[in-house]
Design an enzyme around this catalytic site. Structure first.
Site, PDB file in Angstrom:
ATOM      1  N   ARG A  99       0.598  -1.436  -0.047  1.00  0.00           N
ATOM      2  CA  ARG A  99       0.072   0.094  -0.065  1.00  0.00           C
ATOM      3  C   ARG A  99       0.837   1.244  -0.091  1.00  0.00           C
ATOM      4  O   ARG A  99       0.493   2.058  -0.576  1.00  0.00           O
ATOM      5  CB  ARG A  99      -0.774  -0.132   1.190  1.00  0.00           C
ATOM      6  CG  ARG A  99      -2.175   0.338   1.161  1.00  0.00           C
ATOM      7  CD  ARG A  99      -2.675   0.606   2.377  1.00  0.00           C
ATOM      8  NE  ARG A  99      -2.994   2.024   2.808  1.00  0.00           N
ATOM      9  CZ  ARG A  99      -3.871   3.039   2.226  1.00  0.00           C
ATOM     10  NH1 ARG A  99      -4.681   2.336   1.251  1.00  0.00           N
ATOM     11  NH2 ARG A  99      -3.779   4.065   2.242  1.00  0.00           N
ATOM     12  N   CYS A 123      -7.611  -3.210   2.161  1.00  0.00           N
ATOM     13  CA  CYS A 123      -6.626  -3.418   2.991  1.00  0.00           C
ATOM     14  C   CYS A 123      -7.313  -4.137   4.166  1.00  0.00           C
ATOM     15  O   CYS A 123      -8.332  -3.957   4.774  1.00  0.00           O
ATOM     16  CB  CYS A 123      -5.639  -2.331   3.468  1.00  0.00           C
ATOM     17  SG  CYS A 123      -4.701  -2.649   4.909  1.00  0.00           S
ATOM     18  N   ASP A 313      -0.726   1.336  15.820  1.00  0.00           N
ATOM     19  CA  ASP A 313       0.144   0.388  15.542  1.00  0.00           C
ATOM     20  C   ASP A 313       0.889  -0.126  16.797  1.00  0.00           C
ATOM     21  O   ASP A 313       1.289  -1.161  16.757  1.00  0.00           O
ATOM     22  CB  ASP A 313       1.145   0.784  14.580  1.00  0.00           C
ATOM     23  CG  ASP A 313       1.082   1.080  13.305  1.00  0.00           C
ATOM     24  OD1 ASP A 313      -0.065   0.704  12.870  1.00  0.00           O
ATOM     25  OD2 ASP A 313       1.905   1.496  12.401  1.00  0.00           O
ATOM     26  N   ARG A 405       7.389  -8.435   6.688  1.00  0.00           N
ATOM     27  CA  ARG A 405       7.297  -7.161   6.092  1.00  0.00           C
ATOM     28  C   ARG A 405       7.819  -6.062   7.095  1.00  0.00           C
ATOM     29  O   ARG A 405       8.100  -5.049   6.688  1.00  0.00           O
ATOM     30  CB  ARG A 405       5.745  -7.021   5.872  1.00  0.00           C
ATOM     31  CG  ARG A 405       5.081  -7.712   4.770  1.00  0.00           C
ATOM     32  CD  ARG A 405       3.666  -7.349   4.414  1.00  0.00           C
ATOM     33  NE  ARG A 405       3.669  -6.020   4.913  1.00  0.00           N
ATOM     34  CZ  ARG A 405       2.523  -5.215   5.449  1.00  0.00           C
ATOM     35  NH1 ARG A 405       1.699  -6.081   5.907  1.00  0.00           N
ATOM     36  NH2 ARG A 405       2.536  -4.029   5.827  1.00  0.00           N
TER      37      ARG A 405
HETATM   38  C1  UD1 Z   1       0.223   5.061   8.472  1.00  0.00           C
HETATM   39  C2  UD1 Z   1       1.080   3.952   8.622  1.00  0.00           C
HETATM   40  C3  UD1 Z   1       0.616   2.797   9.411  1.00  0.00           C
HETATM   41  C4  UD1 Z   1      -0.374   3.427  10.535  1.00  0.00           C
HETATM   42  C5  UD1 Z   1      -1.180   4.664  10.383  1.00  0.00           C
HETATM   43  C6  UD1 Z   1      -1.711   5.301  11.526  1.00  0.00           C
HETATM   44  C7  UD1 Z   1       2.925   3.729   7.018  1.00  0.00           C
HETATM   45  C8  UD1 Z   1       3.493   3.262   5.930  1.00  0.00           C
HETATM   46  N1  UD1 Z   1       2.101   3.361   7.341  1.00  0.00           N
HETATM   47  O1  UD1 Z   1      -0.477   4.469   7.532  1.00  0.00           O
HETATM   48  O2  UD1 Z   1       1.232   1.882   9.983  1.00  0.00           O
HETATM   49  O3  UD1 Z   1      -1.057   2.399  11.131  1.00  0.00           O
HETATM   50  O4  UD1 Z   1      -0.414   5.620   9.602  1.00  0.00           O
HETATM   51  O5  UD1 Z   1      -0.740   5.904  12.294  1.00  0.00           O
HETATM   52  O6  UD1 Z   1       3.400   4.704   7.460  1.00  0.00           O
HETATM   53  N2  UD1 Z   1      -7.722   8.277   5.665  1.00  0.00           N
HETATM   54  C9  UD1 Z   1      -8.865   8.817   4.739  1.00  0.00           C
HETATM   55  N3  UD1 Z   1      -8.464   9.389   3.484  1.00  0.00           N
HETATM   56  C10 UD1 Z   1      -6.982   9.139   3.245  1.00  0.00           C
HETATM   57  C11 UD1 Z   1      -6.200   8.699   3.981  1.00  0.00           C
HETATM   58  C12 UD1 Z   1      -6.407   8.197   5.329  1.00  0.00           C
HETATM   59  O7  UD1 Z   1      -9.912   8.792   5.288  1.00  0.00           O
HETATM   60  O8  UD1 Z   1      -6.918   9.781   2.036  1.00  0.00           O
HETATM   61  C13 UD1 Z   1      -8.086   7.694   7.017  1.00  0.00           C
HETATM   62  C14 UD1 Z   1      -7.920   6.079   7.236  1.00  0.00           C
HETATM   63  O9  UD1 Z   1      -8.946   5.396   6.668  1.00  0.00           O
HETATM   64  C15 UD1 Z   1      -7.528   5.900   8.911  1.00  0.00           C
HETATM   65  C16 UD1 Z   1      -6.848   7.439   8.868  1.00  0.00           C
HETATM   66  O10 UD1 Z   1      -7.271   8.091   8.065  1.00  0.00           O
HETATM   67  O11 UD1 Z   1      -8.479   5.874   9.282  1.00  0.00           O
HETATM   68  C17 UD1 Z   1      -5.253   7.310   9.140  1.00  0.00           C
HETATM   69  O12 UD1 Z   1      -4.859   6.762   8.191  1.00  0.00           O
HETATM   70  P1  UD1 Z   1      -3.219   7.218   7.620  1.00  0.00           P
HETATM   71  O13 UD1 Z   1      -2.945   8.079   8.791  1.00  0.00           O
HETATM   72  O14 UD1 Z   1      -3.559   7.820   6.328  1.00  0.00           O
HETATM   73  O15 UD1 Z   1      -2.448   5.872   7.715  1.00  0.00           O
HETATM   74  P2  UD1 Z   1      -1.606   5.326   6.442  1.00  0.00           P
HETATM   75  O16 UD1 Z   1      -0.669   6.546   6.205  1.00  0.00           O
HETATM   76  O17 UD1 Z   1      -2.144   4.570   5.584  1.00  0.00           O
END
Ligand code: UD1
Length: 427
Positions: A99, A123, A313, A405
């Site tokens: 991802r 996911c 996490d 991973r």
């Molecule tokens: C990153 C981390 C992951 C961690 C997460 C939250 C990496 C590679 N992964 O994931 O290990 O669990 O931060 O600390 O760094 N959301 C939206 N729209 C978006 C993006 C996110 O609604 O465009 C929501 C998601 O569904 C979730 C929340 O925002 O509910 C937080 O997600 P996000 O902080 O974006 O997680 P990741 O960056 O994917």
């Protein structure tokens, strides 16, 4: 497929080295796209996800040379060089496996004026949309098109102008993409309610070392003045606060005493606060953090939140620890909607847990029992290992590719501290 065999009941003691942070590395590597000069990253963890990301970078014409190939080394030094970008497309086959590939969108757009990335899709831990990544780039002047499962971002002639975006929800990945695009904009970008996880500070520090101009690093309001070009740099990846927190839980559940070499207390204060509430001692020491538990574990209530709150996490690993605490704990998962997949597996080991939506009620039990369990995602897998270390008898954990991973040579590190754990091929 390999599996892990763990015979529980061994008290962990000694030193466990903490590796470079996976989530920091996954946003530092795509920064190589932002310059035609070499970017050298030190302390990169040896993980399947990092290898996968380097492979993805190769698709774009980015060369990489690796030092530190000796099997006994933890971490390695990698030099990435994007002299010329030969492709701007991140194909489905690579993105679906990882991802974090979406993190090439911002820097590729900034460097090449366009980027096409396959949509990451669903996911295991929730829907995980990317709407905020796209909205932030749009606010900076990008045109976004969605077609045939791909997102295509295009910058106007002359480059992205920059702009202002107020994140309605704190997103680590969307903030990272926006920051990586903003550094090469022709104007200034303001990001409000940005994520401020230590991995984002690490990203901003690297970009600053490459010549970027970023104000407000470490806060939720970032102002980024675009510069015409960035140069190369040599940079050390921060240590992995989630890995450190995971081994802290492992030490605590066995009543152990472990030095987490390289762990930084200020980057994991919410985890340390939770551990102390559970009755675990966490002390800063030269070279790392000492974690020990010699009394009973106590129940506590926890709720995940964006940084500086408790990291989602860490939720599964702390839950495993609370399975053995005296009393009833209430956990709330506020970040992802489907992040209790470890619960049925922990219950197979004798844990007493009830889930209602985003709330989990954990009643501490006297004894956990070894069982055959299956890893479902990265942190969920670690929670099973933690429980197994304290369980009576033998636990078999299957589908451990999830662990590979994100945990560099997990069983070796646990063996260093005296755990009875081995990796065996599945027959
Ligand atoms: C990153 C981390 C992951 C961690 C997460 C939250 C990496 C590679 N992964 O994931 O290990 O669990 O931060 O600390 O760094 N959301 C939206 N729209 C978006 C993006 C996110 O609604 O465009 C929501 C998601 O569904 C979730 C929340 O925002 O509910 C937080 O997600 P996000 O902080 O974006 O997680 P990741 O960056 O994917």
């Amino acid at each position: 497929m390999d599996k892990l065999l763990i015979r529980g009941g061994k008290r962990l003691s000694g030193t466990i080295p903490v590796s470079g942070a996976k989530n920091a590395a996954l946003t530092l590597i795509p920064c190589a796209l932002l310059t035609d000069e070499p970017l050298t990253l030190r302390n990169l963890p040896r993980l399947a996800d990092i290898d996968g990301f380097q492979h993805l970078m190769t698709q774009f014409g980015v060369s990489h040379t690796i030092q530190g190939k000796r099997p006994e080394d933890f971490g390695r030094v990698v030099t990435l060089e994007a002299t010329r970008v030969t492709s701007t497309v991140a194909p489905y086959d690579l993105v679906r496996k990882m991802r974090a590939s979406i993190l090439v969108l911002g820097p590729m757009l900034a460097r090449a004026g366009e980027a096409t990335v396959s949509l990451p899709g669903g996911c295991a831990i929730g829907n995980r949309p990317i709407d905020l990544h796209l909205k932030a780039l749009e606010a900076m002047g990008a045109e976004i098109e969605l077609a045939q499962g791909y997102v295509k971002a295009i910058a106007p002639d002359g480059g992205l102008p920059g702009g202002e975006f107020d994140f309605p929800v704190v997103s680590v990945g969307a903030t990272e993409n926006a920051v990586m695009a903003a550094v090469l904009c022709t104007g200034t970008t303001k990001l409000l309610n940005a994520a401020r996880e230590p991995e984002i500070v690490d990203l901003c520090n690297l970009l600053t070392a490459m010549g970027a101009e970023i104000e407000g690093v470490g806060t939720s309001d970032l102002t980024i003045h675009g510069v015409p070009r960035l140069h190369g740099a040599t940079y050390r990846v921060m240590s992995d606060r989630i890995e450190a927190g995971s081994y802290a839980c492992a030490a605590a559940i066995t009543g152990g005493d472990v030095l987490l070499a390289g762990a930084k207390a200020d980057e994991m204060s919410a985890t340390n606060h939770a551990l102390r509430n559970i009755g675990v001692s966490v002390e800063e020491e030269k070279g790392g953090l000492r974690v020990s538990a010699d009394g009973p574990l106590k129940a506590t209530n926890l709720s995940t939140a964006p940084y500086p709150g408790l990291a989602t996490d860490m939720q599964a690993q702390l839950m495993a620890l609370l399975c053995k605490a005296d009393g009833t704990s209430v956990l709330k998962e506020t970040i992802f909607e489907n992040r209790y997949m470890h619960v049925p597996e922990l219950k197979r080991m004798g844990a007493d847990i009830e889930v209602d939506g985003r709330t989990a009620i954990v009643r501490g039990v006297e004894t956990l029992n070894g069982a055959e369990v299956m890893a479902t995602d990265l942190r969920a897998s670690m929670s099973l290992i933690i429980a197994a270390l304290a369980a009576e008898g033998e636990t078999t954990v299957r589908r451990i590719y999830h662990l590979d991973r994100g945990y560099e040579r997990l069983e070796e590190k646990l063996q260093l501290a005296g755990a009875d754990i081995e990796r065996v091929g599945d027959d």
